[in-house]
Enzyme design. Sequence first.
Site, short mmCIF file in Angstrom:
data_model
loop_
_atom_site.label_atom_id
_atom_site.label_comp_id
_atom_site.label_asym_id
_atom_site.label_seq_id
_atom_site.Cartn_x
_atom_site.Cartn_y
_atom_site.Cartn_z
N GLY A 159 -30.86 9.76 16.37
CA GLY A 159 -29.75 9.29 15.53
C GLY A 159 -29.04 8.40 16.36
N HIS A 210 -35.60 22.06 16.01
CA HIS A 210 -35.15 20.99 16.11
C HIS A 210 -33.88 21.02 16.97
CE1 HIS A 210 -33.22 17.04 14.84
NE2 HIS A 210 -34.14 16.64 14.40
N GLU A 262 -30.95 19.80 16.34
CA GLU A 262 -29.64 20.08 15.92
C GLU A 262 -29.72 21.41 15.50
OE1 GLU A 262 -30.64 17.05 12.92
OE2 GLU A 262 -29.91 15.63 14.30
N SER A 274 -34.96 7.78 17.03
CA SER A 274 -34.63 6.40 16.59
C SER A 274 -35.93 5.54 16.49
CB SER A 274 -33.85 5.97 17.63
OG SER A 274 -32.62 6.29 17.74
N GLU A 314 -38.96 15.11 20.85
CA GLU A 314 -37.88 14.43 20.65
C GLU A 314 -36.65 14.42 21.51
OE1 GLU A 314 -37.75 14.36 15.92
OE2 GLU A 314 -36.70 16.04 16.57
P1 PGA Z 1 -33.94 10.01 14.00
O1 PGA Z 1 -34.04 11.55 13.82
O2 PGA Z 1 -35.10 9.16 13.54
O3 PGA Z 1 -32.57 9.82 13.00
O4 PGA Z 1 -33.51 9.52 15.41
C1 PGA Z 1 -35.24 12.05 14.21
C2 PGA Z 1 -35.13 13.49 14.06
O5 PGA Z 1 -34.21 14.02 14.32
O6 PGA Z 1 -36.19 14.12 13.81
#
Ligand code: PGA
Length: 252
Positions: free
Chosen positions: A173, A95, A97, A213, A167
């Site tokens: 986010g 991911h 993050e 999102s 993604e």
């Molecule tokens: P989000 O996150 O839907 O809040 O944009 C998606 C993700 O990080 O997998």
Amino acid sequence: MRTKLVAGNWKMHGSLAENEALLRTLLESREASGAVRWVVCVPFPYLAQVQSLLSGSAVAWGAQNASEHAKGAFTGEVSVAMLGEFGCRYVIVGHSERRVLYREGDAQVAAKFKAVKDGGLTPILCVGESLAQREAGRTNEVVGEQLRAVLESAGNDALADAVLAYEPVWAIGTGRSASPGQAQEVHGWLREQVARAAGEDAAARLPILYGGSVKAANAAELFAQPDIDGGLIGGASLIVDDFLAICRAADQ
Ligand code: PGA
């Protein structure tokens, strides 16, 4: 040919009470639903709760990360075998993050992917470009490299029984989703790369999720694209009515 899949990524959210309310509503709503696979990827401490509530149901669960190591002196880490003991079927790998905040590079992500596969669970491999990379016209180069690192380490067959998730980092986010056309373009390109590496059949079978999102309001249009096979849902997966609406959008 591909079953659609909607996976909630709860990130570091939840509590025993909130989780129970959300999961009970999911279970009540699941009966009427069709062939879409529903998954929740939850924080490690809640795996026991999720296992006890969801066992025997049609809602699967998973983790958001795993160690690339099988065991040893790795304080704070969790192995794939441990996740398996709590009934996890899926593990999110790479991911953005984790890549950005915890400095997981392509080689480590590839090692984690391999560990998840070797442990008999299904990796959800995330790839995606930053806004600067997109604006520099480097999207395909970046996601292609993230994919290549995994195929080189785990082998071209590694995507059988795996899930890929596109993604775009700028869409996570932020409330700013990729447009269905932008997402489809990258999904189609990724599928071509998989076809080159692993053959047309493997490419045609691979579910490629879109994440960033996704909301009740934009899910149907995204999921209607030919190479978008469902979603990886962050914020909206914590609001049960929104998550259900997104699951239903994948069923159309
Ligand atoms: P989000 O996150 O839907 O809040 O944009 C998606 C993700 O990080 O997998």
